[in-house]
Enzyme design. Structure first.
Site, PDB file in Angstrom:
ATOM      1  N   HIS A 103       3.396  -0.218  10.604  1.00  0.00           N
ATOM      2  CA  HIS A 103       4.383   0.232  10.030  1.00  0.00           C
ATOM      3  C   HIS A 103       5.796  -0.165  10.895  1.00  0.00           C
ATOM      4  CE1 HIS A 103       3.871   2.000   6.313  1.00  0.00           C
ATOM      5  NE2 HIS A 103       3.136   1.828   6.776  1.00  0.00           N
ATOM      6  N   GLU A 107       1.034  -1.301   0.345  1.00  0.00           N
ATOM      7  CA  GLU A 107      -0.204  -0.331  -0.116  1.00  0.00           C
ATOM      8  C   GLU A 107       0.709   1.140   0.126  1.00  0.00           C
ATOM      9  OE1 GLU A 107      -2.327   1.131   3.354  1.00  0.00           O
ATOM     10  OE2 GLU A 107      -0.559   1.206   4.852  1.00  0.00           O
ATOM     11  N   HIS A 167       0.156  -1.486   8.514  1.00  0.00           N
ATOM     12  CA  HIS A 167      -0.256  -0.403   8.556  1.00  0.00           C
ATOM     13  C   HIS A 167      -0.336   0.907   9.412  1.00  0.00           C
ATOM     14  CE1 HIS A 167      -3.446   3.123   8.438  1.00  0.00           C
ATOM     15  NE2 HIS A 167      -2.884   3.278   9.913  1.00  0.00           N
ATOM     16  N   HIS A 219      -4.599   2.895   1.296  1.00  0.00           N
ATOM     17  CA  HIS A 219      -3.961   3.684   0.665  1.00  0.00           C
ATOM     18  C   HIS A 219      -4.315   3.229  -0.513  1.00  0.00           C
ATOM     19  CE1 HIS A 219      -1.597   6.700   3.097  1.00  0.00           C
ATOM     20  NE2 HIS A 219      -1.534   6.382   4.157  1.00  0.00           N
TER      21      HIS A 219
HETATM   22 FE   FE2 Z   1       1.255   1.524   5.513  1.00  0.00          FE
HETATM   23 FE   FE2 Z   2      -2.596   2.222   6.303  1.00  0.00          FE
END
Ligand code: FE2
Ligand code: FE2
Length: 271
Positions: free
Chosen positions: A181, A39, A179, A68
């Site tokens: 990270h 993403e 998401h 995203h």
């Molecule tokens: Fe991400």
């Molecule tokens: Fe994300």
């Protein structure tokens, strides 16, 4: 089955590291199936079809997206052309593409991959992820219709991700967060046989603010005033994710290990 899941690929440096390292990992660890979250692979925001192609050429069998998903507008068409790309099940009722797909590996084994978006602390409200994944897992029973089931739970809050792990326990081989990270140190096999890690971490430069060059995020946090766009950090990349082994009969996880290869967070792999 031996499976590798890699977390959010961040920009050019992340793509280059995946292209450089994934073919070797695929061979060394004798991987049967590889999922990569893409993403953030294009400039940190979304994924172009050209960059998706690069991830597949590096050895991904499936690319998942996230909130995203459609930041790069060509993905609106590309996801309809390439069913190896998965967007969240509950992204929007009118979103193109699909949120789950059954793949077949080189030995004919069926692998379900599904992605859901969480609702806690996200940019907007999405449909209920729990009922969405419930419906998908009910129609793809583990050890029946599929030999493995992998759930990418894309959300901000570890609480929501852990709840999703328990909700899917015994029905999925792996529930892994994406998401945020940043990899979480909660890798485990739940009582029903589902491998779990709250967040896979990113394939990016950890001398950064969640993969972005730290200058602009720091400015916004410290002064409250933004001046420039965020750009992905370009330093040494750590490939982060989860290695999973499953029983082909039951679909349950028999081994799950955190993976961090290269860059600042490196550690030994599963072998
Ligand atoms: Fe991400
Ligand atoms: Fe994300």
């Amino acid at each position: 089955m031996k499976i590798l899941f890699l977390g959010d690929v961040m920009g050019r440096a992340g793509r280059a590291a995946v292209a450089d390292k994934l073919p070797g990992l695929r061979a060394a660890w004798k991987l049967d199936f590889v999922v990569v979250n893409g993403e953030n692979a294009s400039g940190g925001m979304g994924l172009t079809s050209a960059h998706a192609k690069g991830l597949f050429e590096a050895g991904a069998d499936c690319v998942t997206l996230g909130d995203h998903a459609f930041d790069q507008k060509d993905m609106l068409q590309a996801i309809e052309r390439d069913s190896r790309i998965i967007r969240p099940l509950n992204y929007s009722k009118v979103a193109p593409g699909r949120g789950a797909r059954v793949f077949t590996d080189g030995r004919g084994r069926k692998i379900l991959v599904a992605q859901v978006l969480g609702n806690v602390f996200m940019r907007r409200a999405f449909d209920d992820p729990f009922s969405a994944i419930d419906a998908t897992l009910r129609t793809h029973p583990l050890g029946g219709a599929v030999q493995a089931a992998l759930v990418d739970v894309h959300c901000e809050a570890t609480s929501e991700k852990m709840a999703m792990g328990h909700f899917c326990d015994g029905r999925a081989s792996l529930v892994v967060g994406t998401h945020t990270h940043i990899p979480t140190a909660d890798t485990q096999i739940l009582p029903g046989g589902t491998g779990f890690q709250g967040d896979a971490g990113m394939c990016g430069d950890y001398y950064s603010v969640i993969g972005m060059d730290k200058t602009e995020p720091m400015r916004r946090f410290v002064t409250g005033m933004g001046r420039e766009r965020f750009t992905p950090a370009m330093g040494a990349v750590t490939l982060s994710g989860v290695y999973l082994e499953t029983d082909d009969t039951t679909g349950r996880a028999t081994r799950v290990e955190m993976v961090r290869q290269g860059g600042r967070l490196t550690q030994a792999g599963p072998d």
